[in-house]
Scaffold this motif. Structure first.
Motif, PDB file in Angstrom:
ATOM      1  N   ARG A 179       0.834  -1.195   0.000  1.00  0.00           N
ATOM      2  CA  ARG A 179       0.000   0.000   0.000  1.00  0.00           C
ATOM      3  C   ARG A 179       0.871   1.247   0.000  1.00  0.00           C
ATOM      4  O   ARG A 179       2.064   1.184   0.292  1.00  0.00           O
ATOM      5  CB  ARG A 179      -0.890   0.014   1.248  1.00  0.00           C
ATOM      6  N   LEU A 180       0.239   2.377  -0.263  1.00  0.00           N
ATOM      7  CA  LEU A 180       0.914   3.664  -0.226  1.00  0.00           C
ATOM      8  C   LEU A 180       1.470   3.912   1.173  1.00  0.00           C
ATOM      9  O   LEU A 180       0.797   3.649   2.170  1.00  0.00           O
ATOM     10  CB  LEU A 180      -0.073   4.771  -0.608  1.00  0.00           C
ATOM     11  N   ASN A 181       2.702   4.380   1.259  1.00  0.00           N
ATOM     12  CA  ASN A 181       3.414   4.703   2.510  1.00  0.00           C
ATOM     13  C   ASN A 181       3.793   3.494   3.350  1.00  0.00           C
ATOM     14  O   ASN A 181       4.137   3.650   4.524  1.00  0.00           O
ATOM     15  CB  ASN A 181       2.635   5.703   3.365  1.00  0.00           C
ATOM     16  N   ASP A 182       3.757   2.296   2.792  1.00  0.00           N
ATOM     17  CA  ASP A 182       4.259   1.130   3.505  1.00  0.00           C
ATOM     18  C   ASP A 182       5.777   1.226   3.632  1.00  0.00           C
ATOM     19  O   ASP A 182       6.443   1.856   2.820  1.00  0.00           O
ATOM     20  CB  ASP A 182       3.920  -0.168   2.766  1.00  0.00           C
ATOM     21  N   LYS A 183       6.310   0.580   4.668  1.00  0.00           N
ATOM     22  CA  LYS A 183       7.766   0.506   4.824  1.00  0.00           C
ATOM     23  C   LYS A 183       8.235  -0.782   4.176  1.00  0.00           C
ATOM     24  O   LYS A 183       7.721  -1.865   4.476  1.00  0.00           O
ATOM     25  CB  LYS A 183       8.159   0.555   6.295  1.00  0.00           C
ATOM     26  N   ILE A 184       9.213  -0.665   3.291  1.00  0.00           N
ATOM     27  CA  ILE A 184       9.802  -1.812   2.603  1.00  0.00           C
ATOM     28  C   ILE A 184      11.234  -1.941   3.096  1.00  0.00           C
ATOM     29  O   ILE A 184      11.996  -0.987   3.049  1.00  0.00           O
ATOM     30  CB  ILE A 184       9.812  -1.611   1.069  1.00  0.00           C
ATOM     31  N   VAL A 185      11.619  -3.131   3.568  1.00  0.00           N
ATOM     32  CA  VAL A 185      12.980  -3.364   4.045  1.00  0.00           C
ATOM     33  C   VAL A 185      13.593  -4.473   3.207  1.00  0.00           C
ATOM     34  O   VAL A 185      13.051  -5.575   3.123  1.00  0.00           O
ATOM     35  CB  VAL A 185      12.991  -3.747   5.544  1.00  0.00           C
ATOM     36  N   SER A 186      14.736  -4.179   2.589  1.00  0.00           N
ATOM     37  CA  SER A 186      15.446  -5.166   1.799  1.00  0.00           C
ATOM     38  C   SER A 186      16.077  -6.197   2.724  1.00  0.00           C
ATOM     39  O   SER A 186      16.758  -5.844   3.689  1.00  0.00           O
ATOM     40  CB  SER A 186      16.524  -4.492   0.955  1.00  0.00           C
ATOM     41  N   SER A 187      15.881  -7.481   2.448  1.00  0.00           N
ATOM     42  CA  SER A 187      16.458  -8.541   3.276  1.00  0.00           C
ATOM     43  C   SER A 187      17.965  -8.635   3.094  1.00  0.00           C
ATOM     44  O   SER A 187      18.682  -9.005   4.014  1.00  0.00           O
ATOM     45  CB  SER A 187      15.816  -9.889   2.944  1.00  0.00           C
ATOM     46  N   GLU A 188      18.468  -8.316   1.903  1.00  0.00           N
ATOM     47  CA  GLU A 188      19.891  -8.425   1.621  1.00  0.00           C
ATOM     48  C   GLU A 188      20.697  -7.298   2.263  1.00  0.00           C
ATOM     49  O   GLU A 188      21.749  -7.528   2.837  1.00  0.00           O
ATOM     50  CB  GLU A 188      20.157  -8.437   0.112  1.00  0.00           C
ATOM     51  N   THR A 189      20.195  -6.063   2.159  1.00  0.00           N
ATOM     52  CA  THR A 189      20.972  -4.904   2.611  1.00  0.00           C
ATOM     53  C   THR A 189      20.468  -4.306   3.911  1.00  0.00           C
ATOM     54  O   THR A 189      21.206  -3.587   4.575  1.00  0.00           O
ATOM     55  CB  THR A 189      20.953  -3.807   1.542  1.00  0.00           C
ATOM     56  N   GLY A 190      19.213  -4.538   4.279  1.00  0.00           N
ATOM     57  CA  GLY A 190      18.636  -3.945   5.475  1.00  0.00           C
ATOM     58  C   GLY A 190      18.215  -2.496   5.281  1.00  0.00           C
ATOM     59  O   GLY A 190      17.804  -1.841   6.233  1.00  0.00           O
ATOM     60  N   LEU A 191      18.312  -1.959   4.061  1.00  0.00           N
ATOM     61  CA  LEU A 191      17.914  -0.586   3.799  1.00  0.00           C
ATOM     62  C   LEU A 191      16.398  -0.448   3.831  1.00  0.00           C
ATOM     63  O   LEU A 191      15.679  -1.347   3.391  1.00  0.00           O
ATOM     64  CB  LEU A 191      18.442  -0.111   2.447  1.00  0.00           C
ATOM     65  N   GLU A 192      15.924   0.683   4.346  1.00  0.00           N
ATOM     66  CA  GLU A 192      14.496   0.939   4.461  1.00  0.00           C
ATOM     67  C   GLU A 192      14.047   1.918   3.384  1.00  0.00           C
ATOM     68  O   GLU A 192      14.747   2.881   3.078  1.00  0.00           O
ATOM     69  CB  GLU A 192      14.175   1.536   5.835  1.00  0.00           C
ATOM     70  N   TYR A 193      12.867   1.660   2.848  1.00  0.00           N
ATOM     71  CA  TYR A 193      12.282   2.497   1.809  1.00  0.00           C
ATOM     72  C   TYR A 193      10.819   2.765   2.165  1.00  0.00           C
ATOM     73  O   TYR A 193      10.213   2.010   2.914  1.00  0.00           O
ATOM     74  CB  TYR A 193      12.332   1.803   0.447  1.00  0.00           C
ATOM     75  N   THR A 194      10.266   3.818   1.584  1.00  0.00           N
ATOM     76  CA  THR A 194       8.840   4.112   1.706  1.00  0.00           C
ATOM     77  C   THR A 194       8.204   3.918   0.347  1.00  0.00           C
ATOM     78  O   THR A 194       8.727   4.405  -0.664  1.00  0.00           O
ATOM     79  CB  THR A 194       8.617   5.553   2.192  1.00  0.00           C
ATOM     80  N   ALA A 195       7.074   3.225   0.308  1.00  0.00           N
ATOM     81  CA  ALA A 195       6.417   2.888  -0.951  1.00  0.00           C
ATOM     82  C   ALA A 195       5.580   4.052  -1.464  1.00  0.00           C
ATOM     83  O   ALA A 195       4.906   4.727  -0.700  1.00  0.00           O
ATOM     84  CB  ALA A 195       5.527   1.661  -0.770  1.00  0.00           C
ATOM     85  N   GLY A 196       5.627   4.249  -2.777  1.00  0.00           N
ATOM     86  CA  GLY A 196       4.739   5.186  -3.445  1.00  0.00           C
ATOM     87  C   GLY A 196       3.451   4.465  -3.810  1.00  0.00           C
ATOM     88  O   GLY A 196       3.099   3.439  -3.210  1.00  0.00           O
ATOM     89  N   GLN A 197       2.748   4.977  -4.799  1.00  0.00           N
ATOM     90  CA  GLN A 197       1.482   4.372  -5.225  1.00  0.00           C
ATOM     91  C   GLN A 197       1.749   3.081  -6.001  1.00  0.00           C
ATOM     92  O   GLN A 197       2.405   3.111  -7.038  1.00  0.00           O
ATOM     93  CB  GLN A 197       0.708   5.361  -6.105  1.00  0.00           C
ATOM     94  N   PRO A 198       1.260   1.925  -5.535  1.00  0.00           N
ATOM     95  CA  PRO A 198       1.460   0.672  -6.263  1.00  0.00           C
ATOM     96  C   PRO A 198       0.618   0.612  -7.533  1.00  0.00           C
ATOM     97  O   PRO A 198      -0.482   1.162  -7.580  1.00  0.00           O
ATOM     98  CB  PRO A 198       1.039  -0.415  -5.272  1.00  0.00           C
ATOM     99  N   ARG A 199       1.155  -0.050  -8.547  1.00  0.00           N
ATOM    100  CA  ARG A 199       0.450  -0.209  -9.812  1.00  0.00           C
ATOM    101  C   ARG A 199       0.384  -1.690 -10.172  1.00  0.00           C
ATOM    102  O   ARG A 199       1.393  -2.388 -10.121  1.00  0.00           O
ATOM    103  CB  ARG A 199       1.189   0.530 -10.930  1.00  0.00           C
TER     104      ARG A 199
END
Length: 121
Positions: free
Chosen positions: A81-101
Motif C-alpha cells: 500500500r501507499l506509505n508502507d515501509k519496505i525493508v530489503s532482506s539483503e541490505t537492510g535498507l528501508e524504503y517508503t512505498a509510493g502508489q502501487p500499480r
C-alpha cells in the motif's frame, strides 16, 4: 523465462497503523501513524531496479548524497500500500512505498524512496 525467475531479491513489508491518543483535559486526540515491530509480509520475492540514468548526486556538507529512482517489482496480488515501509532482506535498507500499480494482473510495480540516512560517497 517466467516472471518468477525475475524476482531475485527478498523484502519485508510493514503496513502503517493509525493510533490516536488524547493529550487529556477532554481534548480530542490527533492521529499518529507508526509501523509495527513485526513485518506484515516477510521474505516476499521481489526485484529492486535502479535506472542508471536516474542517479543524482547532490553536493552537501559534510558529504555528497546520492539519490536515484528505484522501482520495486512484486508478484501480482501482493498486499502493498501507499506509505508502507519496505525493508530489503539483503541490505537492510528501508524504503517508503509510493502508489502501487497492478500491471495487467501479471505483476506489480511500486516506486520506492529511501528513508534512512545514507552513507557518504
Amino acid at each position: 523465462m517466467a516472471i518468477e525467475d525475475f524476482f531475485d531479491h527478498r523484502c519485508s513489508i510493514y503496513h502503517t497503523q493509525q493510533e490516536s491518543t488524547s493529550p487529556g483535559y477532554g481534548l480530542p486526540g490527533s492521529p499518529k501513524f507508526k509501523y509495527p515491530k513485526q513485518p506484515d509480509l516477510e521474505e516476499v520475492p521481489c526485484h529492486f531496479g535502479v535506472r542508471s540514468a536516474s542517479i543524482q548526486i547532490a553536493q552537501q556538507q559534510p558529504q555528497n548524497d546520492m539519490d536515484s529512482d528505484i522501482k520495486l517489482t512484486l508478484p501480482a496480488g501482493t498486499d502493498v500500500r501507499l506509505n508502507d515501509k519496505i525493508v530489503s532482506s539483503e541490505t537492510g535498507l528501508e524504503y517508503t512505498a509510493g502508489q502501487p500499480r497492478n500491471i495487467r494482473g501479471h505483476h506489480m510495480t511500486v516506486k520506492i524512496y529511501r528513508t534512512a540516512q545514507q552513507r557518504p560517497l
